[in-house]
Design a protein around this motif. Structure first.
Motif, PDB file in Angstrom:
ATOM      1  N   ASN A   1     -99.576  -3.229  13.607  1.00  0.00           N
ATOM      2  CA  ASN A   1     -99.686  -4.635  13.193  1.00  0.00           C
ATOM      3  C   ASN A   1    -100.923  -5.289  13.800  1.00  0.00           C
ATOM      4  O   ASN A   1    -101.635  -6.035  13.130  1.00  0.00           O
ATOM      5  N   ILE A   2    -101.183  -4.996  15.059  1.00  0.00           N
ATOM      6  CA  ILE A   2    -102.368  -5.546  15.732  1.00  0.00           C
ATOM      7  C   ILE A   2    -103.634  -4.958  15.110  1.00  0.00           C
ATOM      8  O   ILE A   2    -104.593  -5.678  14.821  1.00  0.00           O
ATOM      9  N   LEU A   3    -103.651  -3.661  14.890  1.00  0.00           N
ATOM     10  CA  LEU A   3    -104.832  -3.032  14.293  1.00  0.00           C
ATOM     11  C   LEU A   3    -105.128  -3.612  12.917  1.00  0.00           C
ATOM     12  O   LEU A   3    -106.293  -3.819  12.570  1.00  0.00           O
ATOM     13  N   ASP A   4    -104.099  -3.890  12.147  1.00  0.00           N
ATOM     14  CA  ASP A   4    -104.302  -4.528  10.835  1.00  0.00           C
ATOM     15  C   ASP A   4    -105.013  -5.870  10.986  1.00  0.00           C
ATOM     16  O   ASP A   4    -105.910  -6.202  10.214  1.00  0.00           O
ATOM     17  N   LYS A   5    -104.614  -6.634  12.000  1.00  0.00           N
ATOM     18  CA  LYS A   5    -105.261  -7.931  12.244  1.00  0.00           C
ATOM     19  C   LYS A   5    -106.738  -7.747  12.610  1.00  0.00           C
ATOM     20  O   LYS A   5    -107.594  -8.499  12.155  1.00  0.00           O
ATOM     21  N   PHE A   6    -107.014  -6.738  13.440  1.00  0.00           N
ATOM     22  CA  PHE A   6    -108.392  -6.480  13.840  1.00  0.00           C
ATOM     23  C   PHE A   6    -109.225  -5.977  12.661  1.00  0.00           C
ATOM     24  O   PHE A   6    -110.366  -6.401  12.480  1.00  0.00           O
ATOM     25  N   PHE A   7    -108.670  -5.086  11.862  1.00  0.00           N
ATOM     26  CA  PHE A   7    -109.395  -4.591  10.683  1.00  0.00           C
ATOM     27  C   PHE A   7    -109.713  -5.740   9.740  1.00  0.00           C
ATOM     28  O   PHE A   7    -110.818  -5.831   9.205  1.00  0.00           O
ATOM     29  N   ASP A   8    -108.744  -6.624   9.533  1.00  0.00           N
ATOM     30  CA  ASP A   8    -108.959  -7.778   8.653  1.00  0.00           C
ATOM     31  C   ASP A   8    -110.068  -8.669   9.228  1.00  0.00           C
ATOM     32  O   ASP A   8    -110.942  -9.136   8.485  1.00  0.00           O
TER      33      ASP A   8
ATOM     34  N   TYR B   1    -112.579  -7.822  11.256  1.00  0.00           N
ATOM     35  CA  TYR B   1    -113.889  -7.187  11.143  1.00  0.00           C
ATOM     36  C   TYR B   1    -114.345  -7.044   9.694  1.00  0.00           C
ATOM     37  O   TYR B   1    -115.534  -7.084   9.410  1.00  0.00           O
ATOM     38  N   ALA B   2    -113.412  -6.913   8.783  1.00  0.00           N
ATOM     39  CA  ALA B   2    -113.765  -6.804   7.352  1.00  0.00           C
ATOM     40  C   ALA B   2    -114.327  -8.112   6.830  1.00  0.00           C
ATOM     41  O   ALA B   2    -115.136  -8.117   5.901  1.00  0.00           O
TER      42      ALA B   2
END
Length: 122
Positions: A110-117, A119-120
């Motif tokens: 869930n945290i990685l999804d937030k970070f990917f979003d 940076y995207a």
């Protein structure tokens, strides 16, 4: 009252998630670095494993050392084996371990999804 090991482990995982959320808020410019450290301190006060000043010192070092990128900081926050090492003295049943690992993985993803979003769209 029965000791609930899994609940304690979940609490520690929630703290990891809180620390990562505060770091992301700082990266987004939503809070100053100082405020991030204050918020992290508040999160870590509930930890049985580590002291707030240890986490803040480690975060400060990683953020101000050009060798480390945000992935490295997240790996430092989300250290399942390190966390479980704290419970070495406990008899951890396989089911408890697997539940903890599942919750850890879900929280980290869930945290990685937030970070990917972030940076995207940065």
């Amino acid at each position: 009252m029965k000791y609930d090991l899994l609940s304690d482990i979940y609490d520690e995982i929630d703290i990891m998630g809180g620390i990562a959320d505060e770091y992301l808020s700082h990266l987004k410019g939503e809070q100053t670095e100082e405020t991030m450290y204050e918020e992290i301190t508040d999160w870590v006060r509930g930890s049985y494993i580590t002291a707030p000043e240890d986490i803040v010192d480690h975060m400060y070092y990683m953020i101000h050392n050009d060798e480390y990128k945000s992935d490295d900081v997240l790996d430092g926050i989300f250290d399942f084996n390190g966390m479980m090492g704290y419970y070495d003295d406990e008899e951890i049943e396989e089911e408890t371990y697997n539940q903890a690992l599942g919750y850890f993985t879900e929280t980290k993803n869930n945290i990685l999804d937030k970070f990917f979003d972030f940076y995207a769209h940065a």
